[in-house]
Design an enzyme around this catalytic site. Structure first.
Site, PDB file in Angstrom:
ATOM      1  N   LYS A  43       0.755  -1.105   0.067  1.00  0.00           N
ATOM      2  CA  LYS A  43      -0.106   0.018  -0.042  1.00  0.00           C
ATOM      3  C   LYS A  43       0.779   1.255  -0.057  1.00  0.00           C
ATOM      4  CE  LYS A  43      -0.296  -0.283   4.998  1.00  0.00           C
ATOM      5  NZ  LYS A  43      -1.044  -0.758   6.068  1.00  0.00           N
ATOM      6  N   TYR A 270      14.226  31.270   4.548  1.00  0.00           N
ATOM      7  CA  TYR A 270      13.191  32.208   4.977  1.00  0.00           C
ATOM      8  C   TYR A 270      13.132  32.472   6.249  1.00  0.00           C
ATOM      9  CZ  TYR A 270      10.828  30.925   0.308  1.00  0.00           C
ATOM     10  OH  TYR A 270      10.542  30.737  -0.847  1.00  0.00           O
TER      11      TYR A 270
HETATM   12  C1  PLP Z   1      -0.672  -1.836   6.839  1.00  0.00           C
HETATM   13  C2  PLP Z   1      -1.195  -3.044   7.065  1.00  0.00           C
HETATM   14  C3  PLP Z   1      -0.380  -4.177   7.357  1.00  0.00           C
HETATM   15  C4  PLP Z   1       1.028  -4.380   7.374  1.00  0.00           C
HETATM   16  O1  PLP Z   1       1.685  -3.860   8.504  1.00  0.00           O
HETATM   17  P1  PLP Z   1       3.162  -3.687   8.963  1.00  0.00           P
HETATM   18  O2  PLP Z   1       3.359  -3.042  10.422  1.00  0.00           O
HETATM   19  O3  PLP Z   1       3.785  -2.625   7.950  1.00  0.00           O
HETATM   20  O4  PLP Z   1       3.798  -4.793   8.513  1.00  0.00           O
HETATM   21  C5  PLP Z   1      -0.978  -5.481   7.592  1.00  0.00           C
HETATM   22  N1  PLP Z   1      -2.455  -5.357   7.648  1.00  0.00           N
HETATM   23  C6  PLP Z   1      -3.197  -4.386   7.565  1.00  0.00           C
HETATM   24  C7  PLP Z   1      -4.542  -4.627   7.794  1.00  0.00           C
HETATM   25  C8  PLP Z   1      -2.659  -3.146   7.372  1.00  0.00           C
HETATM   26  O5  PLP Z   1      -3.310  -1.894   7.236  1.00  0.00           O
END
Ligand code: PLP
Length: 383
Positions: A43, A270
């Site tokens: 993601k 700035y």
């Molecule tokens: C982001 C996410 C993961 C992965 O989590 P990590 O801590 O990055 O391993 C797994 N399951 C769900 C539902 C998530 O939203």
């Protein structure tokens, strides 16, 4: 510094170490038994590392499934040639249903309205819509409440247009895997899954572990783990550092675009939040700023690496540029920089290193957010 390639049009970039990514993915694969699956969470553009190129590497190391947050992230993977199952980690709006079916993206489902609409659409297209059922076990974010799973399945399971490919939950406190809150979530999940199985409902792939849970508690691997942050070489908790070595995948580098030696007392950037404190201070400009993930709150607080040494960023970080100071003192004779010299914002240079963790601490956030930020605009170079 493994800078074999770099962008043609900009002197700031992200380097992705493909070998490190591959070895990290293999380390997660090695945690699993022969029948357990690895779901790689890509993601947010693979936490800023580039979803399609990273997914291709993960595919080559034997990933069984990919997970993303948004429907368009799933579409991007399909258009990039990824053929493994893709899970969307939340329930999208119903207006996304046609896209889900067209690109074979599995939604997480927790409302019967969505499930039935998805099933109707699937039937009308002569297909079956696969989904994963999210179970709420304590985080209070998404999912069917653990006590309502049978009622939910009763409401939707008659429909021939949907098929449950998996059931899952997500831990809120897995970094304390011996803690009571974690154990309670496990118990609620176990009981919900057992109740569905006892009642004859298909559960498919049962999964709940993110990176930290998959390292700290093998008893909850079930049929699949969902690894995210660890794939990118970032430790999910202090306790995992010694037991599960990982290699950082992302480095951030830039070349000096200008150098100057302002007189003592001159301001930089700035608002003049830095004034040159003495003679013989070289101010160097780097062409990246807060729009590239270098949060403005780091102004005057972060270091960068130059020839294996730390130098201080000075003045307020701008949207697209920032300045650093090479200061000569009686204690330390520093080499001066020239236009085109490479500086390291995240990563190694000689024996020195600036980690995502260090920057996250300075920003009062977590390395997840730091990595995502650098991925947003900087070009990624795969080495
Ligand atoms: C982001 C996410 C993961 C992965 O989590 P990590 O801590 O990055 O391993 C797994 N399951 C769900 C539902 C998530 O939203």
């Amino acid at each position: 510094m493994p800078s074999h390639k770099e962008p043609e049009t900009r002197w700031a970039w992200v380097e992705i170490d493909q070998g490190a990514l591959r070895r990290n993915a293999r380390a997660f694969k090695n945690l699993l038994g022969p029948r357990q699956r690895l779901c790689c969470v890509v993601k947010a553009d693979a936490y800023g590392h580039g979803a399609v190129p990273c997914a291709k590497i993960m595919h080559a190391t034997g990933t069984d499934m990919f997970a993303v947050s948004t429907v368009m992230e799933g579409v991007e993977l399909r258009q990039g040639g990824i053929n493994e199952p893709i899970l969307i980690l939340s329930e999208p709006p119903m207006t996304a249903i046609d896209t889900l079916l067209e690109y074979r993206l599995m939604p997480s489902i927790y409302t019967s309205e969505f499930a039935l609409a998805y099933g109707e659409r699937a039937v009308s297209q002569g297909t079956v819509g696969k989904y994963h059922m999210a179970i709420e076990t304590g985080m209070n974010r998404i999912g069917v409440h653990y006590a309502d799973v049978l009622e939910f399945r009763h409401e939707i399971d008659f429909h021939r247009g949907i098929q449950c490919d998996g059931v899952f939950t997500h831990f809120a406190t897995a970094d304390e895997a011996s803690g009571w809150d974690y154990k309670l979530q496990c118990k609620r999940f176990d009981e919900a899954v057992a109740a569905m199985r006892d009642a004859g409902y298909e559960c498919g792939i049962v999964h709940c572990d993110n990176t930290v849970a998959s390292i700290l508690d093998k008893s909850t691997h079930y049929d699949m783990i969902r690894a995210g942050i660890g794939l990118y070489g970032l430790q999910p908790a202090e306790v995992t550092r010694s037991i599960f070595p990982l290699e950082p995948v992302m480095s951030v580098r830039a070349r000096v675009t200008r150098t100057t030696h302002p007189a003592m007392g001159e301001g930089v950037g700035y608002g003049f939040t830095y004034r040159v404190p003495r003679a013989r201070v070289q101010i160097c400009t780097l062409p990246l700023g807060y729009a590239d993930g270098l949060a403005r709150v780091l102004s005057n607080r972060m270091d960068v690496l130059f020839r294996g040494m730390r130098i201080r960023q000075v003045g307020n970080i701008c949207m697209d540029q920032c300045m650093v100071a090479i200061t000569q003192t009686s204690m330390r004779q520093m080499p001066e920089a020239e236009i085109g010299d490479i500086m390291t914002i995240i990563g190694r240079d000689g024996d020195a290193q600036i980690t995502m963790d260090e920057m996250a601490r300075l920003r009062d956030t977590i390395h997840y957010e730091v990595a995502c930020g650098f991925g947003m605009r900087l070009e990624k170079i795969y080495c």
